[in-house]
Scaffold this motif. Sequence first.
Motif, PDB file in Angstrom:
ATOM      1  N   ASP A 157       0.857  -1.182   0.000  1.00 20.16           N
ATOM      2  CA  ASP A 157       0.000   0.000   0.000  1.00 20.16           C
ATOM      3  C   ASP A 157       0.895   1.234   0.000  1.00 20.16           C
ATOM      4  O   ASP A 157       1.838   1.334   0.776  1.00 20.16           O
ATOM      5  CB  ASP A 157      -0.934   0.001   1.210  1.00 20.16           C
ATOM      6  CG  ASP A 157      -0.202  -0.188   2.536  1.00 20.16           C
ATOM      7  OD1 ASP A 157       0.913  -0.752   2.530  1.00 20.16           O
ATOM      8  OD2 ASP A 157      -0.743   0.213   3.579  1.00 20.16           O
TER       9      ASP A 157
ATOM     10  N   PRO B  21      -4.036  -0.113  -2.832  1.00 18.55           N
ATOM     11  CA  PRO B  21      -4.215  -1.301  -1.996  1.00 18.55           C
ATOM     12  C   PRO B  21      -3.006  -2.224  -2.108  1.00 18.55           C
ATOM     13  O   PRO B  21      -2.057  -1.953  -2.844  1.00 18.55           O
ATOM     14  CB  PRO B  21      -5.471  -1.944  -2.583  1.00 18.55           C
ATOM     15  CG  PRO B  21      -5.471  -1.524  -4.019  1.00 18.55           C
ATOM     16  CD  PRO B  21      -4.827  -0.157  -4.065  1.00 18.55           C
TER      17      PRO B  21
ATOM     18  N   CYS C 216     -11.609   0.235   7.179  1.00 19.32           N
ATOM     19  CA  CYS C 216     -10.648  -0.326   6.217  1.00 19.32           C
ATOM     20  C   CYS C 216     -10.980  -1.760   5.827  1.00 19.32           C
ATOM     21  O   CYS C 216     -10.688  -2.191   4.707  1.00 19.32           O
ATOM     22  CB  CYS C 216      -9.240  -0.235   6.786  1.00 19.32           C
ATOM     23  SG  CYS C 216      -8.676   1.480   7.036  1.00 19.32           S
TER      24      CYS C 216
ATOM     25  N   ASN D  93      -7.288  -6.041  -1.818  1.00 21.47           N
ATOM     26  CA  ASN D  93      -5.988  -6.203  -1.176  1.00 21.47           C
ATOM     27  C   ASN D  93      -5.520  -7.657  -1.160  1.00 21.47           C
ATOM     28  O   ASN D  93      -5.362  -8.256  -0.088  1.00 21.47           O
ATOM     29  CB  ASN D  93      -6.057  -5.656   0.255  1.00 21.47           C
ATOM     30  CG  ASN D  93      -6.172  -4.147   0.311  1.00 21.47           C
ATOM     31  OD1 ASN D  93      -5.176  -3.447   0.267  1.00 21.47           O
ATOM     32  ND2 ASN D  93      -7.406  -3.648   0.403  1.00 21.47           N
TER      33      ASN D  93
ATOM     34  N   SER E 296      -2.289  -8.417   0.987  1.00 18.57           N
ATOM     35  CA  SER E 296      -2.255  -7.980   2.378  1.00 18.57           C
ATOM     36  C   SER E 296      -1.882  -9.146   3.285  1.00 18.57           C
ATOM     37  O   SER E 296      -2.347 -10.271   3.116  1.00 18.57           O
ATOM     38  CB  SER E 296      -3.625  -7.427   2.778  1.00 18.57           C
ATOM     39  OG  SER E 296      -3.638  -7.076   4.142  1.00 18.57           O
TER      40      SER E 296
ATOM     41  N   SER F 177      -4.813  -5.066   5.870  1.00 14.59           N
ATOM     42  CA  SER F 177      -5.681  -4.066   5.238  1.00 14.59           C
ATOM     43  C   SER F 177      -6.932  -3.781   6.049  1.00 14.59           C
ATOM     44  O   SER F 177      -7.629  -2.802   5.785  1.00 14.59           O
ATOM     45  CB  SER F 177      -6.070  -4.512   3.826  1.00 14.59           C
ATOM     46  OG  SER F 177      -6.855  -5.690   3.867  1.00 14.59           O
TER      47      SER F 177
ATOM     48  N   PRO G  55      -5.974   1.260   2.798  1.00 15.89           N
ATOM     49  CA  PRO G  55      -5.434   0.779   1.527  1.00 15.89           C
ATOM     50  C   PRO G  55      -6.543   0.607   0.489  1.00 15.89           C
ATOM     51  O   PRO G  55      -7.489  -0.154   0.701  1.00 15.89           O
ATOM     52  CB  PRO G  55      -4.803  -0.573   1.893  1.00 15.89           C
ATOM     53  CG  PRO G  55      -4.519  -0.476   3.363  1.00 15.89           C
ATOM     54  CD  PRO G  55      -5.634   0.350   3.923  1.00 15.89           C
TER      55      PRO G  55
END
Length: 561
Positions: free
Chosen positions: A269, A329, A485, A492, A495, A505, A514
């Motif tokens: 991110d 992201p 989030c 994402n 993540s 994330s 993100p």
Amino acid sequence: MRILFYFVCITTILFSSIIHAQKTIQNTVIEYFTYSNGKIINAEDPIMLIANEHTTFVAKKNQINIGLEKYPNEQTFIDYDSKAHYSIAHLTKKDKIKMLLPESNQNFTLHNETKFILGYRCKKATIKINSNNITLWYTNELKTKGSPTTLGINLGLVLEIDRNGTYKTLANKINTDLKLDLRDYFKLEENTLVDTQTYKTKLWESRFTTIKLFEDDLLNFSDSIITKPNLMRFAKGTIIVTKVKIPALKSTDQLFINLTEQSNGDAYDRTGSMFLIPHYHEISFMDALEQGLRVLPIYQNQDSPEQFQGVIATNNYTPPIELMRFFTPFGVKGFNHIDVLDYKWQDKAYYRQEITEFLPLLSNSEWYIGVYIGNYDKGGHKISADITIHPDGQEEKNKITTMMPIFNTTNLMEMAGQNYPIMFASPEGLKITFTATTDIKNARLRYITTGHGGWENGDEFNPKLNSISLDQNKVLDYYPWRQDCGSYREYNPASGNFDTGLSSSDLSRSNWCPGTITPPIWVPLGDIKKGVHTIEIKIPQGRREGNSFSYWNVSGVLFGE
């Protein structure tokens, strides 16, 4: 199509010379008014329906009244003999397209109730569509069928449509003595037949103006040269800039910026910003991009040796004007191969934000517009962006006469050595002195703020109070914090996931997530007198922890009347 000009003048029997020259087919012409909560909203541009046993044509009055046409416009034509139902879009005076609509399966409930409208006995039919309760009143006393909308076209001649009791379309006038064959004048073959998706896309896009800025362009950490017309790359490729001409804008126009992002190799991110580069003064940010950071004025607090390049406005420099702050992201598109539970990863991140407040600045002018994504990845990120101009919005009640960009601490040239904005470690924070050349009424600060760094103990993951003062009088105490989030998990794929069942994330952050935009807040400052003034921003920035440090990206533009 010139014959259609006469259709709007239906209070008397029309153009007898034309009648004698054409087939004698009896038409019914109906004018409809639309009401919202009992008030007419289309008195100057009513809906017109022209129908006979064979055909029905529906348009707004000004769409067929020569000299008053506005483009794009949309009309309906039904040929009952061939069972063909067309939607027709005039994108411009010459560009016309049509699509063939399938027969609709409208399951009306028919009732025994009747009432008279303009002397005709009408029957009642009801239907529920998308949670809307709709009542139609139609008559079979005329040898024709039709409706001011697509509803009820096969029931008879629809004279009234009521939606939820608050929105109504009602016949205002009827003329049953217009003699001509619509098909002789409505030249359907002049309209290009397209599929439904093409029709809807072309019609939608014709309703506004699009100014292309970037298309599939890379923001990556690389010395490689990318040759593309009107595209400039700076700071090792992490900033791209284009020059664009904005047309003259009306005060009722609305402006939006649109940006899409995909990972082209970077899984993390990252901070992103779209910005304007002012060119009012001796020094501009464009000079720094081309010549290096040394040309920018330095900001330094009295109690700190740290220096920050080009973050506040001075007598001969204006910092970049931030249009939109966005955050990439974790690896959307580029890392969609990662399999996590049953997540269906999005193809790209979409960012869209209104920027109509900048209309007076942008209208009829030429600008350098840049996009920054901080990253040290050779693959980086791929973006596309444009500005869209939408007509016929509401005119702003408070006229903007003053617009002063006064600070922007985001280190856009990070990869070219611009220092991180850690000035809030000093008790003095960020202090900007500016001069109002006239009295400013209803002043307000367009303020964007996000906290970063320090890992779990840093300002990214801990709420910190933002305090803003004008001339030593506090105007705002504000905790910028995002707790939503987790809503963007499907953007994402890369993540990290924790044993707690959370993803990185998901975690709440200091005013960003993100894959999202951080919108500005508007801070009221009251009236500002002509003269010198000071704005101070203080944030209790977290302390360094080894190589880890916190910092704050803040930007501000002063607006007023």
